[in-house]
Design a protein around this motif. Structure first.
Motif, PDB file in Angstrom:
ATOM      1  N   TYR A  12      32.947  -3.341 -15.340  1.00  0.00           N
ATOM      2  CA  TYR A  12      32.943  -3.535 -16.677  1.00  0.00           C
ATOM      3  C   TYR A  12      32.964  -4.616 -16.273  1.00  0.00           C
ATOM      4  CZ  TYR A  12      32.716   1.474 -18.288  1.00  0.00           C
ATOM      5  OH  TYR A  12      32.813   2.732 -18.350  1.00  0.00           O
ATOM      6  N   GLN A  41      34.735  -7.490 -19.794  1.00  0.00           N
ATOM      7  CA  GLN A  41      35.069  -6.650 -20.697  1.00  0.00           C
ATOM      8  C   GLN A  41      35.713  -8.143 -21.400  1.00  0.00           C
ATOM      9  OE1 GLN A  41      39.357  -5.107 -20.657  1.00  0.00           O
ATOM     10  NE2 GLN A  41      39.486  -4.668 -23.243  1.00  0.00           N
ATOM     11  N   PRO A  70      35.239  -2.686 -23.398  1.00  0.00           N
ATOM     12  CA  PRO A  70      34.603  -3.173 -22.325  1.00  0.00           C
ATOM     13  C   PRO A  70      32.817  -2.688 -21.920  1.00  0.00           C
ATOM     14  CG  PRO A  70      36.764  -2.697 -21.681  1.00  0.00           C
ATOM     15  CD  PRO A  70      36.712  -2.447 -23.275  1.00  0.00           C
ATOM     16  N   LEU A  84      29.656  -0.921 -19.936  1.00  0.00           N
ATOM     17  CA  LEU A  84      29.600  -0.907 -18.409  1.00  0.00           C
ATOM     18  C   LEU A  84      28.295  -2.193 -18.144  1.00  0.00           C
ATOM     19  CD1 LEU A  84      29.365   1.020 -16.238  1.00  0.00           C
ATOM     20  CD2 LEU A  84      27.396   2.513 -18.277  1.00  0.00           C
ATOM     21  N   GLN A 113      26.740   2.140 -12.352  1.00  0.00           N
ATOM     22  CA  GLN A 113      27.752   2.610 -12.199  1.00  0.00           C
ATOM     23  C   GLN A 113      27.394   2.335 -10.595  1.00  0.00           C
ATOM     24  OE1 GLN A 113      27.295   5.944 -14.947  1.00  0.00           O
ATOM     25  NE2 GLN A 113      28.756   7.498 -13.628  1.00  0.00           N
ATOM     26  N   LEU A 153      36.407  -5.565 -15.004  1.00  0.00           N
ATOM     27  CA  LEU A 153      37.321  -4.272 -14.559  1.00  0.00           C
ATOM     28  C   LEU A 153      36.654  -3.023 -13.489  1.00  0.00           C
ATOM     29  CD1 LEU A 153      38.296  -3.647 -18.668  1.00  0.00           C
ATOM     30  CD2 LEU A 153      39.654  -3.851 -16.807  1.00  0.00           C
TER      31      LEU A 153
END
Lengths: 113, 115
Positions: free
Chosen positions: A35, A37, A43, A45, A48, A91
């Motif tokens: 993520y 932020q 945050p 995305l 993934q 993150l």
């Protein structure tokens, strides 16, 4: 149980330089997330992974951002070249496969000058 | 734009009082929401979640209320303590085109607890 580990915790670079962030997820977590932020925001995305495969990179600026998770465990996020607007906390989070609860690492604070 | 948003950027409460943090969403198909707490220098931490088949869910000192009619949810913290000082995010966990769920966070509310 150890949490999600990230390094470095802080990084300052000049614009147009390259930078890489590392994440080690919780043991056994097949799903890994990165993520971004930006200060004052929630945050967002970026990408993934499910094991070593990408399942969603629709919000990753692929002209400058890349990520890999070659062995399905640790992951690296790279920015090349960095822009001023990339200044943010990056993150990493992980979860068991199919689980909704994500566990977040402490993040890497990137400052681009 | 984001489908999840918050009414107030900062909430200041006295220690021992109850806190209420609000969140609005726009997508009527949203069916799963999570509240996160983020302390300075740390990543978000799961607090409580609620699915659309429920109106209320309680945890330890926290309660989440979901009003699907007006697309609004709230987080209530009872007997707020100094350790509750943090930024609180509501996040929408929706299924994307990939078939997988992904989190969309709001911009957060900073809770300041005054001693």
């Amino acid at each position: 149980e150890a949490g999600v580990a990230q390094s470095p915790r802080y990084k300052i670079i000049e614009k147009r330089q390259s930078v890489a962030f590392w994440c080690n997820p919780i043991s056994g977590h097949a799903t890994l997330y990165w993520y971004q932020q930006i200060l004052g925001q929630g945050p967002k995305l970026l990408i993934q992974f499910q094991n070593n495969g990408v399942v969603d990179d629709s919000q990753l600026p692929k002209d400058r951002f890349s990520a890999e998770r070659l062995k399905g465990v640790d992951s690296t996020l790279k920015i090349q070249p960095a822009k001023l607007e990339d200044s943010a906390v990056y993150l990493c989070a992980s979860s068991f496969q199919g689980a909704d609860e994500q566990f977040f690492g402490p993040g890497t604070r990137l400052t681009v000058l | 734009g984001e489908s999840v948003g918050l009414h107030l950027p900062t909430l200041s409460v006295q220690e021992g009082d109850n806190s209420i943090i609000n969140c609005a969403y726009s997508n009527s198909a949203s069916d799963y929401f999570i509240w996160y707490k983020q302390e300075s220098g740390k990543g978000p931490q799961f607090i409580i979640d609620i699915r659309s088949n429920m109106d209320k869910r309680q945890g330890q000192r926290v309660t989440v209320l979901l009003n699907k009619t007006v697309k609004h949810l709230s987080l209530q913290i009872a007997a707020t303590q100094p350790g509750d000082s943090a930024v609180y995010f509501c996040a929408e966990n929706m299924r994307r085109d990939t078939g997988r769920r992904a989190l969309t966070f709001g911009s957060g509310t900073r809770l300041q607890v005054q001693p």
